[in-house]
Design a protein around this motif. Structure first.
Motif, PDB file in Angstrom:
ATOM      1  N   LEU A 377     -60.905  -1.764 -25.548  1.00 46.06           N
ATOM      2  CA  LEU A 377     -60.111  -2.958 -25.243  1.00 46.06           C
ATOM      3  C   LEU A 377     -59.917  -3.096 -23.739  1.00 46.06           C
ATOM      4  O   LEU A 377     -60.067  -4.193 -23.176  1.00 46.06           O
ATOM      5  CB  LEU A 377     -58.767  -2.883 -25.955  1.00 46.06           C
ATOM      6  CG  LEU A 377     -57.788  -4.025 -25.692  1.00 46.06           C
ATOM      7  CD1 LEU A 377     -58.339  -5.333 -26.248  1.00 46.06           C
ATOM      8  CD2 LEU A 377     -56.426  -3.720 -26.305  1.00 46.06           C
ATOM      9  N   PHE A 378     -59.587  -1.990 -23.071  1.00 48.64           N
ATOM     10  CA  PHE A 378     -59.462  -2.011 -21.613  1.00 48.64           C
ATOM     11  C   PHE A 378     -60.785  -2.413 -20.964  1.00 48.64           C
ATOM     12  O   PHE A 378     -60.836  -3.262 -20.071  1.00 48.64           O
ATOM     13  CB  PHE A 378     -59.057  -0.631 -21.106  1.00 48.64           C
ATOM     14  CG  PHE A 378     -57.582  -0.425 -21.005  1.00 48.64           C
ATOM     15  CD1 PHE A 378     -56.838  -1.044 -20.020  1.00 48.64           C
ATOM     16  CD2 PHE A 378     -56.929   0.414 -21.883  1.00 48.64           C
ATOM     17  CE1 PHE A 378     -55.475  -0.844 -19.920  1.00 48.64           C
ATOM     18  CE2 PHE A 378     -55.566   0.625 -21.797  1.00 48.64           C
ATOM     19  CZ  PHE A 378     -54.841  -0.007 -20.805  1.00 48.64           C
ATOM     20  N   GLY A 379     -61.860  -1.761 -21.399  1.00 52.57           N
ATOM     21  CA  GLY A 379     -63.161  -2.039 -20.812  1.00 52.57           C
ATOM     22  C   GLY A 379     -63.603  -3.472 -21.026  1.00 52.57           C
ATOM     23  O   GLY A 379     -64.136  -4.115 -20.109  1.00 52.57           O
ATOM     24  N   PHE A 380     -63.368  -3.997 -22.233  1.00 53.39           N
ATOM     25  CA  PHE A 380     -63.772  -5.377 -22.517  1.00 53.39           C
ATOM     26  C   PHE A 380     -62.973  -6.360 -21.683  1.00 53.39           C
ATOM     27  O   PHE A 380     -63.527  -7.342 -21.171  1.00 53.39           O
ATOM     28  CB  PHE A 380     -63.597  -5.678 -24.005  1.00 53.39           C
ATOM     29  CG  PHE A 380     -63.909  -7.109 -24.357  1.00 53.39           C
ATOM     30  CD1 PHE A 380     -65.219  -7.532 -24.455  1.00 53.39           C
ATOM     31  CD2 PHE A 380     -62.890  -8.026 -24.564  1.00 53.39           C
ATOM     32  CE1 PHE A 380     -65.520  -8.855 -24.765  1.00 53.39           C
ATOM     33  CE2 PHE A 380     -63.177  -9.343 -24.877  1.00 53.39           C
ATOM     34  CZ  PHE A 380     -64.501  -9.761 -24.975  1.00 53.39           C
ATOM     35  N   SER A 381     -61.685  -6.132 -21.560  1.00 50.65           N
ATOM     36  CA  SER A 381     -60.866  -7.069 -20.782  1.00 50.65           C
ATOM     37  C   SER A 381     -61.279  -7.072 -19.316  1.00 50.65           C
ATOM     38  O   SER A 381     -61.301  -8.128 -18.665  1.00 50.65           O
ATOM     39  CB  SER A 381     -59.383  -6.714 -20.922  1.00 50.65           C
ATOM     40  OG  SER A 381     -59.142  -5.372 -20.516  1.00 50.65           O
ATOM     41  N   THR A 382     -61.644  -5.894 -18.777  1.00 45.22           N
ATOM     42  CA  THR A 382     -62.123  -5.838 -17.395  1.00 45.22           C
ATOM     43  C   THR A 382     -63.457  -6.553 -17.250  1.00 45.22           C
ATOM     44  O   THR A 382     -63.676  -7.328 -16.308  1.00 45.22           O
ATOM     45  CB  THR A 382     -62.256  -4.380 -16.934  1.00 45.22           C
ATOM     46  OG1 THR A 382     -61.016  -3.700 -17.111  1.00 45.22           O
ATOM     47  CG2 THR A 382     -62.660  -4.305 -15.475  1.00 45.22           C
ATOM     48  N   SER A 383     -64.371  -6.299 -18.185  1.00 41.47           N
ATOM     49  CA  SER A 383     -65.676  -6.960 -18.148  1.00 41.47           C
ATOM     50  C   SER A 383     -65.532  -8.461 -18.331  1.00 41.47           C
ATOM     51  O   SER A 383     -66.253  -9.253 -17.688  1.00 41.47           O
ATOM     52  CB  SER A 383     -66.580  -6.386 -19.245  1.00 41.47           C
ATOM     53  OG  SER A 383     -67.848  -6.998 -19.248  1.00 41.47           O
ATOM     54  N   LEU A 384     -64.590  -8.874 -19.181  1.00 42.01           N
ATOM     55  CA  LEU A 384     -64.340 -10.304 -19.379  1.00 42.01           C
ATOM     56  C   LEU A 384     -63.872 -10.952 -18.083  1.00 42.01           C
ATOM     57  O   LEU A 384     -64.334 -12.043 -17.707  1.00 42.01           O
ATOM     58  CB  LEU A 384     -63.293 -10.485 -20.475  1.00 42.01           C
ATOM     59  CG  LEU A 384     -62.835 -11.912 -20.791  1.00 42.01           C
ATOM     60  CD1 LEU A 384     -64.002 -12.744 -21.297  1.00 42.01           C
ATOM     61  CD2 LEU A 384     -61.697 -11.893 -21.807  1.00 42.01           C
ATOM     62  N   GLY A 385     -62.958 -10.295 -17.381  1.00 41.22           N
ATOM     63  CA  GLY A 385     -62.492 -10.823 -16.106  1.00 41.22           C
ATOM     64  C   GLY A 385     -63.613 -10.924 -15.090  1.00 41.22           C
ATOM     65  O   GLY A 385     -63.711 -11.928 -14.361  1.00 41.22           O
ATOM     66  N   MET A 402     -55.391  -9.171 -13.558  1.00 36.28           N
ATOM     67  CA  MET A 402     -54.325  -8.638 -14.412  1.00 36.28           C
ATOM     68  C   MET A 402     -54.705  -8.616 -15.880  1.00 36.28           C
ATOM     69  O   MET A 402     -53.977  -8.059 -16.713  1.00 36.28           O
ATOM     70  CB  MET A 402     -53.051  -9.477 -14.252  1.00 36.28           C
ATOM     71  CG  MET A 402     -52.400  -9.409 -12.889  1.00 36.28           C
ATOM     72  SD  MET A 402     -50.787 -10.238 -12.877  1.00 36.28           S
ATOM     73  CE  MET A 402     -51.265 -11.918 -13.261  1.00 36.28           C
ATOM     74  N   LEU A 403     -55.853  -9.206 -16.225  1.00 36.19           N
ATOM     75  CA  LEU A 403     -56.213  -9.396 -17.620  1.00 36.19           C
ATOM     76  C   LEU A 403     -56.199  -8.111 -18.452  1.00 36.19           C
ATOM     77  O   LEU A 403     -55.666  -8.106 -19.568  1.00 36.19           O
ATOM     78  CB  LEU A 403     -57.585 -10.071 -17.698  1.00 36.19           C
ATOM     79  CG  LEU A 403     -57.992 -10.662 -19.040  1.00 36.19           C
ATOM     80  CD1 LEU A 403     -56.980 -11.706 -19.485  1.00 36.19           C
ATOM     81  CD2 LEU A 403     -59.377 -11.279 -18.940  1.00 36.19           C
ATOM     82  N   PRO A 404     -56.757  -6.983 -17.962  1.00 37.83           N
ATOM     83  CA  PRO A 404     -56.712  -5.769 -18.786  1.00 37.83           C
ATOM     84  C   PRO A 404     -55.297  -5.349 -19.149  1.00 37.83           C
ATOM     85  O   PRO A 404     -55.035  -4.918 -20.284  1.00 37.83           O
ATOM     86  CB  PRO A 404     -57.392  -4.713 -17.899  1.00 37.83           C
ATOM     87  CG  PRO A 404     -58.208  -5.486 -16.940  1.00 37.83           C
ATOM     88  CD  PRO A 404     -57.473  -6.755 -16.702  1.00 37.83           C
ATOM     89  N   TYR A 405     -54.388  -5.490 -18.213  1.00 38.80           N
ATOM     90  CA  TYR A 405     -53.020  -5.039 -18.458  1.00 38.80           C
ATOM     91  C   TYR A 405     -52.248  -6.041 -19.308  1.00 38.80           C
ATOM     92  O   TYR A 405     -51.402  -5.659 -20.116  1.00 38.80           O
ATOM     93  CB  TYR A 405     -52.332  -4.788 -17.117  1.00 38.80           C
ATOM     94  CG  TYR A 405     -53.181  -3.930 -16.205  1.00 38.80           C
ATOM     95  CD1 TYR A 405     -53.281  -2.561 -16.410  1.00 38.80           C
ATOM     96  CD2 TYR A 405     -53.936  -4.505 -15.180  1.00 38.80           C
ATOM     97  CE1 TYR A 405     -54.080  -1.777 -15.597  1.00 38.80           C
ATOM     98  CE2 TYR A 405     -54.739  -3.723 -14.363  1.00 38.80           C
ATOM     99  CZ  TYR A 405     -54.811  -2.366 -14.582  1.00 38.80           C
ATOM    100  OH  TYR A 405     -55.614  -1.595 -13.794  1.00 38.80           O
ATOM    101  N   ILE A 406     -52.556  -7.337 -19.156  1.00 36.05           N
ATOM    102  CA  ILE A 406     -51.926  -8.349 -20.005  1.00 36.05           C
ATOM    103  C   ILE A 406     -52.325  -8.136 -21.457  1.00 36.05           C
ATOM    104  O   ILE A 406     -51.483  -8.161 -22.368  1.00 36.05           O
ATOM    105  CB  ILE A 406     -52.311  -9.761 -19.529  1.00 36.05           C
ATOM    106  CG1 ILE A 406     -51.730 -10.044 -18.146  1.00 36.05           C
ATOM    107  CG2 ILE A 406     -51.833 -10.816 -20.521  1.00 36.05           C
ATOM    108  CD1 ILE A 406     -52.191 -11.358 -17.543  1.00 36.05           C
TER     109      ILE A 406
END
Length: 431
Positions: A377-385, A402-406
């Motif tokens: 989930l962390f990795g995907f949110s970072t890659s998405l950003g 901030m997307l991974p942490y949101i």
């Protein structure tokens, strides 16, 4: 039937009704808020007539998949309606005091991300590379998964490991140096777990043998490793980088047939040996932790060390062995920063990934599979950003950072709830 009999039968019913657990609306409210965002923002503000284009593969794939074009507004109205239906289902199950299956949050998350992507890429003149984004997500998750497995093994035995950051950095450093000296990335892969295990050994010396506060020891070890590697980098590695810090990269090893499967093949089965080791370690830890004698001993030591001691388990020896073993796992994760990506070592290149791995372990409820999905989930949110910042979106760049942490905050608040660590976590054991 007499009134006395009716009263006798009524009393247990009243007691049963009074013991019903209260209705928990935290999860349904979270789903409802996200569904309203999908309908009120993604669907309502999608440009009329705009389309979003997705690339589901590459021209070199065995089966070439053409670009997928979807109308933004109609698609998001459909996805928003599906999210609203799932939110209503969550409310119904909550009032029935019945638990939702695991499929529910997974499906809700997939639909919400799909709606966000359709809205973010609408009428941008760019293509969202789905396979590239998923491949980047897996790559960014590798050190997090290794770090989460390290923390999980240690804390299951009752030792809090704040030093995951230092273990990742030590693994990256020794992997780079060994691979450079021997001009072989596989040598670096072998050296990396040794560095992590050495940091783990220092942790158990102070935390288990001398019973120093485990959190303080972990913080000190992080500072020690950062200072030591920075000193060696500035004095030794930079003076003769060709000998001590040359780039070496692990080659990709595509799995025959499996790597040719559209979408998932390039993501999962065209990787380096380090990623395949990650698959194996997560699977073995899950099986052995819950289905073996070793796992039973580890969990017993972490939950009730006194009881474990009374049946003949050496508590401190079990903690020592497993924390060192966990450090070796984190060292493998550190190798990804250097030989895993073909990069030279850089100061503090772990960049706080050890602390994110610790959060992924907690988010995953100290379960190997749960921690792995949390790290993904962390990795995907970072890659998405990263992907959205390249195609240009209406989302500010600060929000993308901030997307991974949101996403993690939403996951903790809405999908996980309260978590319970092992009962003896952080407590030294004295006979």
């Amino acid at each position: 039937m007499s009134t006395e009999t009716v009263a006798v039968h009524a009393e247990p019913l009243e007691e049963a009704s009074s013991t019903l657990k209260p209705v928990n609306l935290k999860f349904p409210i979270t789903y409802a808020v996200m569904a309203m965002v999908a309908l009120g923002v993604f669907a309502l503000f999608s440009p009329a007539g705009a389309v979003t284009r997705f690339r589901l593969g590459a021209p070199t794939d065995f089966i070439e998949i053409p670009l997928a074009e979807v109308p933004a507004a109609p698609t998001n109205w459909v996805l928003g309606a599906a999210l609203a239906a799932l939110a209503v289902l969550a409310f119904v199950r909550a009032y029935q005091r019945k638990r939702l299956g695991r499929w529910h949050p997974v499906l809700f998350g997939v639909l919400f991300v799909a709606a966000f992507l359709v809205w973010a890429g609408a009428d941008r003149g760019a293509v969202i590379p789905l396979v590239t984004m998923l491949t980047g997500a897996l790559a960014l998750s590798v050190p997090l998964i290794f770090g989460a497995m390290c923390g999980l093994v240690g804390e299951r035995t009752g030792v809090i490991n704040i030093a995951i950051e230092g273990q990742l950095l030590a693994g990256a450093f020794l992997a780079a140096v060994a691979a450079s000296v021997f001009v072989n990335a596989y040598v670096g892969l072998v050296a990396a777990p040794i560095a992590g295990a050495l940091v783990g050994a220092l942790l158990v010396v102070f935390a288990v043998k001398y019973q120093v506060n485990q959190i303080i020891v972990g913080v000190v070890l992080n500072v020690l490793v950062i200072g030591l590697t920075s000193f060696l980098f500035s004095t030794v590695l930079t003076q003769n980088s060709q000998l001590w810090n040359a780039r070496q990269q692990l080659p990709r090893l595509p799995v025959p047939v499996l790597s040719e499967i559209p979408i998932i093949g390039p993501v999962l089965f065209n990787q380096t040996i380090l990623v395949y080791l990650m698959y194996v370690i997560v699977a073995l830890l899950y099986v052995f932790l819950f289905r073996s004698r070793w796992g039973l001993r580890v969990r017993a030591v972490g939950e009730h060390p006194k009881a474990a001691d009374t049946v003949g388990i050496n508590v401190n020896r079990t903690r020592t062995i497993n924390v060192i073993f966990a450090g070796a796992i984190a060292g493998l994760g550190g190798a990804f920063f250097t030989v895993g990506q073909g990069l030279a070592f850089g100061q503090e290149m772990s960049a706080g990934q050890g602390f994110i791995a610790l959060a992924a372990m907690i988010l995953g409820r100290w379960n190997p599979l749960g921690a792995m999905f949390a790290a993904l989930l962390f990795g995907f949110s970072t890659s998405l950003g990263n992907t959205l910042s390249t195609i240009g979106t209406p989302v500010p760049s600060e929000v993308l950072l901030m997307l991974p942490y949101i996403i993690t905050i939403f996951a903790v608040a809405g999908f996980v709830g309260r978590v319970r660590p092992p009962a003896a976590n952080g407590e030294p054991y004295v006979k």
